[in-house]
Design an enzyme around this catalytic site. Sequence first.
Site, PDB file in Angstrom:
ATOM      1  N   LYS A  47       0.684  -0.949   0.174  1.00  0.00           N
ATOM      2  CA  LYS A  47       0.358   0.066   0.471  1.00  0.00           C
ATOM      3  C   LYS A  47       0.972   1.400  -0.318  1.00  0.00           C
ATOM      4  O   LYS A  47       0.972   1.920   0.703  1.00  0.00           O
ATOM      5  CB  LYS A  47      -1.236  -0.329   1.448  1.00  0.00           C
ATOM      6  CG  LYS A  47      -1.793   1.008   1.315  1.00  0.00           C
ATOM      7  CD  LYS A  47      -3.344   0.832   0.120  1.00  0.00           C
ATOM      8  CE  LYS A  47      -3.989   1.875   0.307  1.00  0.00           C
ATOM      9  NZ  LYS A  47      -4.595   2.024  -1.204  1.00  0.00           N
ATOM     10  N   ASP A 100      -5.490  -3.289  -2.456  1.00  0.00           N
ATOM     11  CA  ASP A 100      -6.811  -2.846  -2.801  1.00  0.00           C
ATOM     12  C   ASP A 100      -6.762  -3.447  -4.413  1.00  0.00           C
ATOM     13  O   ASP A 100      -8.541  -4.271  -4.210  1.00  0.00           O
ATOM     14  CB  ASP A 100      -7.518  -1.211  -2.678  1.00  0.00           C
ATOM     15  CG  ASP A 100      -6.230  -0.127  -3.070  1.00  0.00           C
ATOM     16  OD1 ASP A 100      -5.479  -1.289  -3.400  1.00  0.00           O
ATOM     17  OD2 ASP A 100      -6.755   1.028  -3.025  1.00  0.00           O
TER      18      ASP A 100
END
Length: 356
Positions: free
Chosen positions: A190, A223
Amino acid sequence: MEAKIVLLPGDGIGPEVMAEGQRILVRVGEKFGHRFQFQTCPMGGCAIDSHGTPLPDETLDACRASDAILLAAVGGPKWDDPNAKTRPEVGLLKLRKELGLFANLRPIKPHEVLLDASPLKRHIVEGVDILFFRELTGDVYFGESGKKPHPSGEEAWNVMIYNTGEIERVVRLAAQAARGRKNKVTSVDKANVLEVSRLWRRTAARIMADEFPDVKYDVVLVDAMAMHLIARPRDFDVIVTANLFGDILTDEGSMLPGSLGLLPSASLGSSGPGLYEPIHGSAPDIAGKGLANPLATILAAAMLLRYSLKLETEAKAVEAAVESVLEQGFRTKDIAAGGPSISTGEMGAKVLAALA
Ligand code: IPM
Ligand code: MN
């Protein structure tokens, strides 16, 4: 060969599926002429009941002195009180940390005959063959944590932390494994938000460029990975990621083959015994009823033969036996899609027969 194997049946359906895993290992020993010595130790909720701690010292010592450890499942509602002094999961985390098991391997490869058990369409799951490397001894799981009063009530925190060495070693293992497969590594992070992920990304890129220039390498944000994993899972080979992201993504990935009851995992360090377990939980709702699927534990036993005992032929024989039982149409309830099913013990017996 001779090998000392510690068995940690744990809680819920753990003892039932462990019995089948052990039967298979005993048969492999007889068939291939190995001497496996088994020692069963308490760990998890049952150990809290008997010893007041989820990982008694004797259990940890036995694990350290072993060649490999087979664990079934820990936890259950009985030990879920948030105010309890300790929890079954604490034992598992401590075992991983104490034994330095920094890499958790979770293969996701749907069985051809069970493709229709997947919640995803056949054309999406067909041909999927992913090997996850989840880092297992760092991240928010082991970072500093705390809580304190806050004007609105309380506040609490867990620090997400990695150092260079922790990232290097798991990326290396993942890249080595890729060489024996489709030669591709995807690192998941991330990095658009987290400093710790930027360190992860820099480090992974350097290891790949310096030591594995022959291995294809790409990077995906976590994600986005959650989407790609169900939209185009066939595009991935080896996926390497941090502890928390890996925990979540591997549960998501476990749905590709349709049932948690089929998936094994291996936790490895740089030396010493590995820890092998099904990725399903203790399923207290069906415990003691003979309904549990023992195949994930049996496949975990196959991974134990492969990675800790270096018995590749034996590992393949167990995997082939499982495959053949599925091909013959035998199903436990979780994979029967409402059709006829057999019990935990019957399933174990079918695998034994196929192994013969
Ligand atoms: C897993 C489990 C554990 C984890 C729990 C039981 C502590 O979910 O092995 O994935 O979060 O690592
Ligand atoms: Mn998990």
